[in-house]
Each structure stands twice: as C-alpha cells, then as structure tokens.
Design a protein around this motif. Sequence first.
Motif: not given
Length: 544
Positions: A56-60, A65-87, A102-103
């Motif tokens: 649920a945390e990764s989906f949120e 990202f989707c509701y913010n028109k493709g913008k989100i702050d990416i850091s070592p704290l969340n990059v792993s979850a974002l990268y995997c959910i993007a795939h 993903l990009q």
Amino acid sequence: MAVSCDLEVDVNGEEVFMVDKKIVSFYSERINKLFGKSKGLTKSLKVIFNDLPGGAESFELMTRFCYNKGKIDISPLNVSALYCIAHFMEMKESVSGTPNLLQQTEKSLEEIKYWTWSDLLLALRQCHDLQPIASTCGIVNKYLDSLGGRIASCSAELSPCPSTSSPDSSGFRLSCDTRSTESLKNSSFRATWWFDDFVALDPCLIQMLVKSMLSKNIDHGIISRFLFYYQKSRVAAATTSDEKCKITEAVVQMLHSLDPSLVSFKSLLGMLRVSLSLNLSKCCRNQLETVIGSLLDQATLDNLLIPSPVGTKYLYDVNLVLRLLKSFIGKGAFCLPLTRLRKVANLMDLYIAEVAPDPCLKPSKFLAIIKALPDSARLSYDGIYNAIDIYLEVHSGLSEEEKTSVCCGLNYEKLSSEACNHLTKNKKFPSKSAAQALIYQKSKLKSLLKETNRPNSFVNLPSTFVQTNGKAKMDGDCQQIVLYAGKLDISTENERLRVHLQGMQRRVVELEQVCRKMQFQMAKIMKSRLSSQSNAKSLPRLCS
C-alpha cells in the motif's frame, strides 16, 4: 482534469484505494490496458493486485505522482519503491514531454556515486519488501555494485576513510565518522568495519553482495570472515530451526565458491559442529566437508574427535573423518605436496590410536581409516602398529581371519627394528604377521650387509624361529641378533656398519625399558576405561 473515484484498487489485501481511473491510466500503461476501453461504463470498476511491490505504501507514492501531474520529490528514502512500482505499473512512456516516473527514478539513480554510505544501505534495505521485482529490474545490483566498490576502495586504503574530495568516498564517510580515530588505526577494524551494516540483510541479498565483491577482487579471506560473522549473528538471532538451516546453507554455498586456502579452518570447524545439530541438506553438508577436507593438514587431534551421531554405538564419528580424508585426497595423492600428505598421515596415526579402544568399532571400519591414505604418506608404520596393538587387545574376541584382515593395514617394510622385534613376540597378533615381521627384519639385515660387502655366511644367521601350537614364536629377539653381530671381527672398511649396529643395540635396550613402562600404564588405563564403558558411553583419550 475532473477528479472522480471510479476505480477501486485492492493492494495485496492490505488496503483498498478509490482512485480516478482516467488519471491513473494516463500514467500507467498497465491500468490503461485493463480499463482503457471502459469509458462508457457507469458502474465502478475494481482491480486486485496480490503481488504489488512495496504494498500500500508504494501504491500511495505512485498515486501521489499521478495526481501531482507527474511530479514528485525523489530521494534515497523512496527511490527504491518508486523505481519498482514504475516497473510494475509499466510507467514507461513519456507523457506530454514530461519524463515519466521510471525515467525520473533512473535519473536519480545516476547520482548514486554521490550518495552517502548510509543512504545506500537505507535504499538497499528497502528492497527487502520489493522482491522479487527489485532483483529482476536491476536496482539491487546497482546498490550492491556501489557498496562493493566502496568496500574495495576502502580495503585498498590505509584508512577506511579516504579523502573526502573523491565523490566515490562520500558513500562511507558517515559510517567512518561514527568511529573513533584510535579504532581506525587498528588494521583488523579497517578490514571489518562494514560487517555490522550487512547483518540485517536476507541471505539472498548477501549472496548478491558476495558475487559483487568477488568481481571486484576483494580478498577472499575478508569475505570469508564476514560470512562467518554473518552466519553466527543470524543463527544466534534466529528463532526456528528452518531459519537457521536456510542461513547456514546459504553461507556454506558462498564459502564453497571462495579459495579454501584463504578460509579460516577453525571457523569452518565451528560451523561444522553447529551444523551437526541442524537438518542441513546433503548437498550443503558435502560442500562444507569438501572445504574442510581440503584443509585437513591444518587440523589437530581434538578437531577430529567429534562424537558419533545420535543413534550410533561407536564413540567417534569415524565416517565423517573418512569423508574428510576423501576430500583431502581429492583427485589423487600425487596432486598433493608430500609435506602436506605426511602431516595428515601423522595426524591420522594419532586419531587411529584414539579410536582403537572403541569396543564398537568394526574391523572393516578400523582398517578403512588406516588405508585411507596411500602408503607413500607414511615414513614409518610404528604408529599404526601401536594402534593395531591396542585394537586387538580391546577386541580380543576377533577370529584369526579378522585379525589378519586388520593387520593388512601394516607395511612391514616400514616398521622399525624395535617394532618388528615387539611384533614377533606379541601374542595378540596372528602368526602370519609375526612371520612377516621376521622376514622383513632379516631382509633389512641382508640389504645392509650387501651394502657393506659382508660374506654370505653372516647373512645366514641362525634362526630360532619355530612353530609352537600353531603360533609363531622366536626364542631370541632383535637385540640378540645385534649382539651376535657385534661380536664379529668387523674390518676397518666396515666401521660404519659397526657403529650402526652398536647404535641399534642401545636403542633396543632403551626401547624395551620404555615399552615395559608403557605396557604397565596402558594396562591400568584400559582396565579403567573398559569398566567405565560398561556403564556409560565415554570418549577415551589415550594420547596423554
């Protein structure tokens, strides 16, 4: 873009999200494939994901990202979850010129060389909950490659904290800064400062880490020290036997891939003793025994005196030692240096003497230990003779055929004159052995005399060897033969032979004195040991 909640998403049974299908499908090709053609439907839609990485945390994070028109702050704290959910959600296409998720995460990962050591560890640990996609998409390898590179750089430096001017060194500044200057000066610490940082990782991630370190030519000795530390720490914290088995088997598999000569033999034995209480797979046991066996010349007698498995009658695990010897021999004794081979032979002579008093040790098994090493491994068979002497005394009920079979382990040509003399008078041995001992004893004297060009009359010494009641007996002994030879008129050209024979005479006298003392002590020891064995299983130690 109007917002509605027409899509119900069940994430791994953890939580249900109500989202706008149009917005989410705009960024996710996976959602678009499922519901892209359902525009005319008024009924709310539902999708169930059972294997969404990060739950649920990764989906949120993705919906943010989707509701913010493709913008989100990416850091070592969340990059792993974002990268995997993007795939997982197939967010691969660029949207209106804006880089997709993903990009954006891939661009963030390009800066990994500037991350701190703690940032890398944090991102790697998050991959625990993102498996298996974290491994298949390659993000785990990125982290481990960076960590392995920094360990390699650190090992090459005099200090675990290289100059902070190097971007590659920034990754482990934090880990180094937390330790005192004095401890950094310690060479052992410089090699092991990173051990604790990886103890919490699952065995599958440790296997990937070790593979990365091997590719960077990190010292196998350091890697093995880490693996022993990891196994000990994780097994101590494990609550179930299955968990302990899983950890131990993974570590053994990794140790098996290292150079055995750089692995601690003491630590291997410690792991072996721990594994005896675990239900390890046969393959794992074979791998562990193979590594230990290849280093058998580093063992001591105490290392090999391992109690037999539960349910067996014999005292020591002789089968284990036989398997270790087989691993040591490997492709053949000719492949081993003679010094290593003879060192193991000396060790086995001590071991055989220790197991000889075991009343449950069968003749075939006892002979198997003796003959496990080739004849070339031993310069002398006196130790084997003494062990067989003990065995025959304890196993007095053996038939003549069984005794003869046990004595097949002797090489009479490599018995000293003292041992041959003792054997010819030893009633515990079969008559064939006594006869062979006398034959080889005479053969030695003949060879010696041929070297010194003595007349043949001296070779044909009078023999008092007779058959009495079906057993071999000799009225005289080697000492008498030596004394007889000493009375001959030896010419000056045979001075070396005279000195040698006189030396043999003195040695025989000294040996007889020592033998009488040893026989008296052995009789006392065997009497007490045999009486105690009738009440309880004990572990005799006769090499004191």
